[in-house]
Design a protein around this motif. Structure first.
Motif: not given
Length: 202
Positions: A126-139
């Protein structure tokens, strides 16, 4: 507790078979079985290879006292692990890993876990964004996460994380059970076909 019992406990925590641990440490599965059952001993060199393969310190295998029930880790003391460009990764769960593997990471704008997606073991992550933003690529999918958002997936699926900016980002990774990616490739045993037995103590 006998050293062999600690080796067995850590091996089971890592979900490794005798053969898998033996291959990583350069010893035979039969030697490991005898060690775990207290029928043979291991040399310092063998203990070092076993500790490396298990992701623990040699002291964890020979420590006679009971492990601490609570282990405080100050932010300033977090061990830093390698990551991609423009990013810093810190380990929050210290070896020996038991049921959880937890990391925090800080990404500069445009920072990522690397150019390519990667896999490690077959656990729940599990990935949780604590601050800012993120783009997560999965498959073949891509998810844009804002502060407070999270996504979970199997570590066996190729994945990658990027901070699209414009500011810094901080994320938390939680993995259960700990994945065996820290286990190195099998180490070559001394000689071409060396076997360790109780008759010839290592």
């Amino acid at each position: 507790m006998h050293i062999g019992e600690r080796v067995r406990d850590y091996r089971r925590m890592r979900r490794l078979t005798l053969r898998q641990l033996g291959a990583a440490a350069g010893v035979s599965a039969s030697f490991l079985s005898q060690l775990e059952n207290g029928r043979t001993d291991a040399s310092v060199g063998t203990l070092r290879r076993l500790a490396t393969a298990l992701g623990v310190a040699v002291a964890d295998l020979i420590e006679t006292g009971a492990p601490a029930a609570h282990r405080v880790l100050r932010r300033a003391d977090r061990p830093e692990a390698g990551l991609g460009l423009g990013a810093r990764k810190f380990m929050l769960t210290r070896p020996p890993l038991r049921h959880l593997e937890v990391y925090s990471a800080e990404f500069e704008p445009g920072g990522s876990t690397g150019e390519d997606a990667y896999t490690h073991g077959d656990a729940q992550e599990l990935v949780l964004v604590l601050r800012g933003s993120a783009r997560v690529q999965i498959g073949g999918e891509e998810h844009h996460l804002e502060e407070g958002d999270s996504v979970e997936y199997s570590t066996s699926v190729p994945h990658r994380l990027v901070n699209p900016g414009p500011g810094p980002a901080e994320v938390l990774w939680i993995i259960s059970p700990p994945t065996p990616d820290a286990v190195p490739d099998p180490l070559p045993a001394p000689g071409s076909d060396v076997r360790e037995t109780s008759a010839r103590r290592s």
